[in-house]
Design an enzyme around this catalytic site. Structure first.
Site, PDB file in Angstrom:
ATOM      1  N   HIS A 145       0.959  -1.125  -0.234  1.00 31.72           N
ATOM      2  CA  HIS A 145      -0.093   0.010   0.138  1.00 31.72           C
ATOM      3  C   HIS A 145       1.076   1.304  -0.091  1.00 31.72           C
ATOM      4  CE1 HIS A 145      -3.473   2.443   1.398  1.00 31.72           C
ATOM      5  NE2 HIS A 145      -2.453   3.065   1.932  1.00 31.72           N
ATOM      6  N   GLU A 146       2.099   1.340   0.864  1.00 24.54           N
ATOM      7  CA  GLU A 146       2.599   2.527   1.046  1.00 24.54           C
ATOM      8  C   GLU A 146       3.538   2.654  -0.219  1.00 24.54           C
ATOM      9  OE1 GLU A 146       0.912   3.542   4.279  1.00 24.54           O
ATOM     10  OE2 GLU A 146       2.066   4.682   3.053  1.00 24.54           O
ATOM     11  N   HIS A 149       1.791   4.312  -2.956  1.00 25.26           N
ATOM     12  CA  HIS A 149       1.616   5.778  -2.857  1.00 25.26           C
ATOM     13  C   HIS A 149       2.783   6.438  -3.680  1.00 25.26           C
ATOM     14  CE1 HIS A 149      -1.819   6.759  -0.563  1.00 25.26           C
ATOM     15  NE2 HIS A 149      -1.562   5.689   0.757  1.00 25.26           N
ATOM     16  N   TYR A 160      -3.974  14.406  -2.734  1.00 32.56           N
ATOM     17  CA  TYR A 160      -4.491  13.526  -1.766  1.00 32.56           C
ATOM     18  C   TYR A 160      -5.604  14.348  -0.891  1.00 32.56           C
ATOM     19  CZ  TYR A 160      -3.663   9.955   1.727  1.00 32.56           C
ATOM     20  OH  TYR A 160      -3.879   8.799   2.582  1.00 32.56           O
ATOM     21  N   GLU A 169      -5.964   6.504  -2.558  1.00 33.37           N
ATOM     22  CA  GLU A 169      -6.123   5.486  -1.368  1.00 33.37           C
ATOM     23  C   GLU A 169      -6.159   4.239  -1.854  1.00 33.37           C
ATOM     24  OE1 GLU A 169      -5.430   4.919   2.021  1.00 33.37           O
ATOM     25  OE2 GLU A 169      -4.057   6.416   1.731  1.00 33.37           O
ATOM     26  N   ASP A 224      -9.750  14.002   7.485  1.00 35.44           N
ATOM     27  CA  ASP A 224      -9.051  13.145   6.859  1.00 35.44           C
ATOM     28  C   ASP A 224      -8.969  13.534   5.168  1.00 35.44           C
ATOM     29  OD1 ASP A 224      -7.394  10.854   6.300  1.00 35.44           O
ATOM     30  OD2 ASP A 224      -9.325   9.733   5.814  1.00 35.44           O
ATOM     31  N   HIS A 229      -9.757   7.916   3.441  1.00 35.19           N
ATOM     32  CA  HIS A 229      -9.709   6.754   3.968  1.00 35.19           C
ATOM     33  C   HIS A 229     -11.119   6.025   4.044  1.00 35.19           C
ATOM     34  CE1 HIS A 229      -5.535   7.927   5.016  1.00 35.19           C
ATOM     35  NE2 HIS A 229      -5.272   6.623   4.770  1.00 35.19           N
TER      36      HIS A 229
HETATM   37  O1  LIG Z   1      -4.036   3.692   4.847  1.00 41.62           O
HETATM   38  C1  LIG Z   1      -3.254   4.097   5.364  1.00 41.62           C
HETATM   39  N1  LIG Z   1      -2.534   5.026   4.807  1.00 41.62           N
HETATM   40  O2  LIG Z   1      -2.894   5.827   4.123  1.00 41.62           O
HETATM   41  C2  LIG Z   1      -2.554   3.118   6.384  1.00 41.62           C
HETATM   42  C3  LIG Z   1      -3.269   3.127   7.700  1.00 41.62           C
HETATM   43  C4  LIG Z   1      -2.757   2.001   8.554  1.00 41.62           C
HETATM   44  C5  LIG Z   1      -2.016   1.257   7.607  1.00 41.62           C
HETATM   45  C6  LIG Z   1      -0.811   1.898   7.339  1.00 41.62           C
HETATM   46  C7  LIG Z   1      -1.129   2.972   6.513  1.00 41.62           C
HETATM   47  C8  LIG Z   1      -2.871   1.434   6.220  1.00 41.62           C
HETATM   48 ZN   LIG Z   2      -2.714   5.160   2.063  1.00 41.97          ZN
END
Ligand SMILES: O=C(NO)[C@]12CC[C@H](CC1)C2
Ligand SMILES: [Zn+2]
Ligand SMILES: [Ca+2]
Ligand SMILES: [Ca+2]
Length: 304
Positions: A145-146, A149, A160, A169, A224, A229
């Site tokens: 996920h990260e 990004h 964002y 996201e 947010d 999210h």
């Molecule tokens: O959705 C997220 N970041 O935009 C998260 C939040 C908790 C997990 C680590 C990062 C997923």
């Molecule tokens: Zn994220």
């Protein structure tokens, strides 16, 4: 010799043993992976529970990273390698910038920090407080996920906030699913370690964790960054529908082409549908099974 590419072992956040690409230099082993076809490396560091970045290299005297306080380092390093391999092997993308940039991860950021983020230059992971989260590098879907990004930042550049932010996201959650292909959950391996069977988000059933799964449930809020999210549940459900309809491989090819060719900073959900359809048409033809599967996937979540 003084310097050498080595292979070590480590124990991850969940107690699992794994091989690690390490580097030996002058009596010390480093979480420093020079084996990928990139100009940079994959390197893992520790902030030692302070918050200055990038922190110092994660090191070990015998190349067996099996101490409890090394588990987060082990998984950040290992999963960064898995994510690098996914993008290189699936799309021939060489790191997040497609020019072989070094992937730096720092673990043990802050104290009891229940989050992880890409700060524009590197990955950063907290240890969690042991109740809401355990070490956040302990799951491939969080790492994927990260790092996604970073890919999004270098490609579509989805702003964002609001719909483009929720789409940003969702792209990260969706590519995490493409990499993991184990379930349609995000964060289940590290979220609430004392509670089994739950997750942070579900792409198959966003409402289970308080997210809308249809445009009719879009949440207008200032928190947010406009609910990025929360409202990501809508494109997440569309991604789930797409995968269910045409399978992981066609879906990931369509998503990657949309991300790298058609999406742009202010793309909203409707523009995302159009981008996915344009990509499906390019890859499989208009009126193809894939094209029709994408169309219905987005219509079902109220996005046309
Ligand atoms: O959705 C997220 N970041 O935009 C998260 C939040 C908790 C997990 C680590 C990062 C997923
Ligand atoms: Zn994220
Ligand atoms: Ca998962
Ligand atoms: Ca849990």
């Amino acid at each position: 010799s003084y310097n050498a590419v080595t292979e070590g072992t480590g124990v991850g956040v969940l107690g699992d043993t794994k091989k690690l690409n390490t580097y030996y230099s002058s009596g010390t082993y480093y979480l420093y992976d020079t084996t990928k076809a990139m100009t940079g490396v994959i390197e893992t560091r520790t902030a030692k529970n302070l918050s200055s970045l990038p922190g110092s290299y994660s090191v070990d005297p015998d190349d067996n990273f099996n101490a409890t306080n090394q588990r987060a380092d082990v998984d950040a390093h290992y999963y960064a390698g898995v994510v690098y391999d996914y993008y290189k092997n699936t799309f021939n993308r060489n790191s997040f910038d497609n020019k072989g940039a070094t992937i730096t991860s720092t673990v043990h950021y802050g104290r009891n920090y229940n989050n992880a983020f890409w700060n524009g230059s590197q990955m950063v992971y907290g240890d969690g407080d042991g109740t809401t989260f355990t070490s956040l590098s302990g799951s491939l879907d969080v790492v994927g996920h990260e790092i996604t990004h970073a890919v999004t930042e270098r490609t579509a550049g989805l702003e964002y906030q609001g719909q483009s932010g929720a789409l940003n996201e969702s792209i990260s959650d969706t590519f995490a699913m493409f990499m993991d292909q184990k379930n349609f959950l995000i964060g289940e391996d590290v979220y609430t370690p004392k509670i089994a069977g739950d997750a942070l988000r579900s792409l198959s059933n966003p409402t289970q964790y308080g997210q809308p799964e249809n445009m009719s449930g879009y949440v207008n809020t200032t928190s947010d960054n406009g609910g990025v999210h929360t409202n990501s549940g809508i494109p997440n459900k569309a991604a789930y529908n797409t995968i269910q309809s045409i399978g992981y491989d066609a879906a990931q090819k369509i998503y990657y082409r949309a991300l790298t060719v058609y999406l742009s900073p202010k793309s909203n959900f409707s523009a995302a549908r159009a981008a996915m359809l344009a990509s499906a048409a390019d890859l499989y033809g208009t009126g193809s099974t894939q094209y029709n599967g994408v169309a219905s996937a987005w219509t079902k979540v109220g996005v046309n």
